[in-house]
Scaffold this motif. Structure first.
Motif, short mmCIF file in Angstrom:
data_model
loop_
_atom_site.label_atom_id
_atom_site.label_comp_id
_atom_site.label_asym_id
_atom_site.label_seq_id
_atom_site.Cartn_x
_atom_site.Cartn_y
_atom_site.Cartn_z
N VAL A 45 116.99 -36.89 43.73
CA VAL A 45 117.14 -37.30 45.13
C VAL A 45 115.81 -37.26 45.87
O VAL A 45 115.50 -38.15 46.67
CB VAL A 45 118.17 -36.39 45.84
CG1 VAL A 45 118.23 -36.68 47.33
CG2 VAL A 45 119.55 -36.57 45.21
N LYS A 46 115.02 -36.25 45.60
CA LYS A 46 113.74 -36.11 46.32
C LYS A 46 112.69 -35.51 45.39
O LYS A 46 112.91 -34.49 44.75
CB LYS A 46 113.92 -35.20 47.54
CG LYS A 46 112.73 -35.16 48.47
CD LYS A 46 112.52 -36.48 49.21
CE LYS A 46 111.39 -36.38 50.23
NZ LYS A 46 111.15 -37.70 50.88
N LEU A 47 111.55 -36.18 45.29
CA LEU A 47 110.43 -35.73 44.49
C LEU A 47 109.24 -35.50 45.43
O LEU A 47 108.75 -36.46 46.04
CB LEU A 47 110.09 -36.78 43.42
CG LEU A 47 108.90 -36.49 42.50
CD1 LEU A 47 109.13 -35.21 41.70
CD2 LEU A 47 108.66 -37.68 41.56
N VAL A 48 108.82 -34.26 45.57
CA VAL A 48 107.81 -33.82 46.54
C VAL A 48 108.02 -34.52 47.89
O VAL A 48 109.11 -34.42 48.46
CB VAL A 48 106.37 -33.99 45.98
CG1 VAL A 48 106.10 -32.94 44.92
CG2 VAL A 48 106.11 -35.36 45.40
N PHE A 82 112.86 -45.20 35.22
CA PHE A 82 113.42 -45.93 36.35
C PHE A 82 113.80 -44.98 37.47
O PHE A 82 113.64 -45.30 38.66
CB PHE A 82 114.65 -46.73 35.89
CG PHE A 82 115.39 -47.39 37.01
CD1 PHE A 82 114.87 -48.49 37.67
CD2 PHE A 82 116.64 -46.90 37.41
CE1 PHE A 82 115.56 -49.09 38.71
CE2 PHE A 82 117.33 -47.51 38.45
CZ PHE A 82 116.79 -48.61 39.10
N GLN A 83 114.30 -43.81 37.12
CA GLN A 83 114.67 -42.83 38.14
C GLN A 83 113.47 -42.45 39.00
O GLN A 83 113.59 -42.26 40.20
CB GLN A 83 115.24 -41.58 37.48
CG GLN A 83 116.76 -41.53 37.45
CD GLN A 83 117.25 -40.10 37.29
OE1 GLN A 83 116.74 -39.33 36.49
NE2 GLN A 83 118.26 -39.76 38.05
N LEU A 84 112.31 -42.31 38.36
CA LEU A 84 111.11 -41.97 39.11
C LEU A 84 110.76 -43.06 40.12
O LEU A 84 110.21 -42.78 41.19
CB LEU A 84 109.95 -41.72 38.15
CG LEU A 84 110.05 -40.44 37.30
CD1 LEU A 84 108.82 -40.31 36.40
CD2 LEU A 84 110.19 -39.22 38.18
N SER A 126 110.28 -45.13 45.80
CA SER A 126 110.15 -46.43 46.45
C SER A 126 111.49 -46.90 46.99
O SER A 126 112.54 -46.53 46.49
CB SER A 126 109.59 -47.47 45.46
OG SER A 126 110.44 -47.58 44.33
N THR A 127 111.39 -47.71 48.04
CA THR A 127 112.56 -48.38 48.59
C THR A 127 112.21 -49.86 48.71
O THR A 127 111.15 -50.29 48.28
CB THR A 127 112.93 -47.82 49.97
OG1 THR A 127 111.87 -48.10 50.90
CG2 THR A 127 113.16 -46.31 49.92
N LEU A 128 113.08 -50.62 49.33
CA LEU A 128 112.82 -52.04 49.49
C LEU A 128 111.56 -52.28 50.32
O LEU A 128 110.81 -53.23 50.09
CB LEU A 128 114.02 -52.72 50.16
CG LEU A 128 113.91 -54.23 50.40
CD1 LEU A 128 113.74 -54.97 49.08
CD2 LEU A 128 115.14 -54.72 51.15
N LYS A 145 101.50 -37.26 36.41
CA LYS A 145 101.99 -36.08 35.68
C LYS A 145 103.51 -36.01 35.66
O LYS A 145 104.10 -35.44 34.73
CB LYS A 145 101.42 -34.79 36.28
CG LYS A 145 101.98 -34.44 37.66
CD LYS A 145 101.39 -33.14 38.18
CE LYS A 145 101.99 -32.77 39.54
NZ LYS A 145 101.40 -31.51 40.06
N TYR A 146 104.17 -36.60 36.66
CA TYR A 146 105.62 -36.50 36.71
C TYR A 146 106.30 -37.36 35.65
O TYR A 146 107.44 -37.07 35.26
CB TYR A 146 106.12 -36.89 38.10
CG TYR A 146 105.73 -35.89 39.17
CD1 TYR A 146 106.20 -34.59 39.13
CD2 TYR A 146 104.86 -36.25 40.20
CE1 TYR A 146 105.83 -33.66 40.09
CE2 TYR A 146 104.49 -35.32 41.17
CZ TYR A 146 104.97 -34.03 41.11
OH TYR A 146 104.60 -33.11 42.05
N PHE A 147 105.63 -38.38 35.17
CA PHE A 147 106.22 -39.22 34.13
C PHE A 147 106.31 -38.50 32.79
O PHE A 147 107.05 -38.92 31.91
CB PHE A 147 105.43 -40.52 33.98
CG PHE A 147 105.62 -41.47 35.12
CD1 PHE A 147 106.67 -42.37 35.11
CD2 PHE A 147 104.76 -41.47 36.22
CE1 PHE A 147 106.87 -43.25 36.17
CE2 PHE A 147 104.95 -42.34 37.28
CZ PHE A 147 106.01 -43.23 37.26
N SER A 148 105.55 -37.42 32.64
CA SER A 148 105.59 -36.64 31.40
C SER A 148 105.92 -35.18 31.65
O SER A 148 105.72 -34.34 30.77
CB SER A 148 104.25 -36.76 30.66
OG SER A 148 103.18 -36.32 31.49
#
Length: 322
Positions: A5-8, A125-127, A132-134, A143-146
């Motif tokens: 739902v929320k990343l940083v 895709f979740q990241l 991002s939004t429209l 770093k978050y992708f791994s």
């Protein structure tokens, strides 16, 4: 698969409509898995063919009501596919970050290999959904992708879990960095993580610092209960203001190390290398669907979350702070 739902302080789709996107994510995930599995088994792409007929339909094709059902099902799948297809006239055709089309990568030998490859794509895709939004987009730290912990929590926990990963919230207009908040249908988990060297041992005390031992080395680390108590206090204040009643549990987690904390307060649970897998498995077995109180709790946190993003519609470099 838990929903990020929320990343940083990244902009998130869930901020726009928390009641819509959890359900949409689940439907999208199931549809794309059905499509890619059918393509792997039968060489037919459901998306390209606009809803291919599955074997169970073929078995009873001779029955008149099966024919009618097949037509209805085909129309339903077409409509559902169109729901997740980028419109040629839409604003999104400038960037397909919000569209998810799973593909078969490599040559999976069995369903489990196919599922793993699919889930890895879904995590990427979740990241994007969490950054991002429209209209807006945040720059994601690579770093978050791994990130192994982030990936493990999202991939293994049920769809009904909502994850806040190190969110930044505003308390009296001042930004406060929290650790991990995991909202299960009936419980809120505040989690502080100890994860440095593999097999490190953490000796807990009631003092300001703990002792970390790694081989022959020793060093002091800040007592994790300090950050944990602060996080619980902040989250509790959000829930109280929004009149949300949901139990909060405080956890200290070390996936790779060991925790020795003889004087553990009764309200704090320690989970280390010995018990981590058991704890995660227990969470994964939670069959409860999403709850109204859970959504209210998530919204209460989002209402105080800080967001830093750039406009997708213009090439401006201006940072938008919400």
């Amino acid at each position: 698969m838990a929903q990020l739902v929320k990343l940083v302080d990244y902009v998130s789709r869930y901020e726009n409509d928390l009641t819509r996107y959890p359900t949409q994510f689940i439907r999208l995930k199931r549809y794309q898995w059905k499509r890619i599995k059918n393509q792997w088994e039968h060489g037919a792409d459901l998306h390209v063919e606009q809803a291919a007929i599955f074997p169970e339909d073929v078995q009873e094709r001779s029955r008149w009501y099966t024919v009618l059902f097949g037509k209805w099902r085909k129309r339903r799948d077409v409509e559902f596919a169109q729901e997740f297809t980028v419109s040629e006239d839409g604003a999104e055709d400038q960037d397909d970050d919000l569209d998810f089309q799973a593909s078969i990568s490599g040559q999976p030998l069995n369903v489990e290999q196919l599922k793993k490859a699919y889930r890895d794509q879904l995590f990427q895709f979740q990241l994007k959904w969490a950054s991002s939004t429209l209209y807006d987009r945040s720059r994601v730290d690579p770093k978050y992708f791994s990130d192994p912990l982030l990936k493990q929590l999202t991939l293994r926990l049920p769809d009904s879990f909502l994850l806040f990963y190190y969110p930044i919230v505003k308390v009296n207009k001042a930004p406060v960095e929290l650790d991990i908040i995991l909202l299960a249908p009936t419980t809120c988990y505040c989690i502080t993580v100890l994860e440095d060297e593999r097999l490190a041992a953490y000796i807990g005390t009631g003092e300001r610092f703990w002792l970390k031992k790694f081989g022959d080395q020793e060093e002091k680390v800040l007592n994790p209960t300090i950050a944990l108590s602060r996080m619980e206090k902040v989250v509790s204040s959000f829930f109280k203001a929004a009149k949300v009643e949901i139990p909060i549990k405080k956890l200290i987690v070390s996936r790779t190390g060991y925790i020795d904390y003889p004087g553990t307060p009764f309200e704090v649970t320690t989970i280390d290398r010995k018990t981590y897998e058991q704890w995660l498995t227990k969470l994964c077995s939670n069959p409860s669907p999403m709850k109204h109180t859970q959504f209210k709790a998530a919204q209460a946190i989002l209402d105080h979350a800080q967001t830093t993003a750039m406009s997708r519609l213009f090439d401006a470099e201006e940072i938008v702070e919400e």
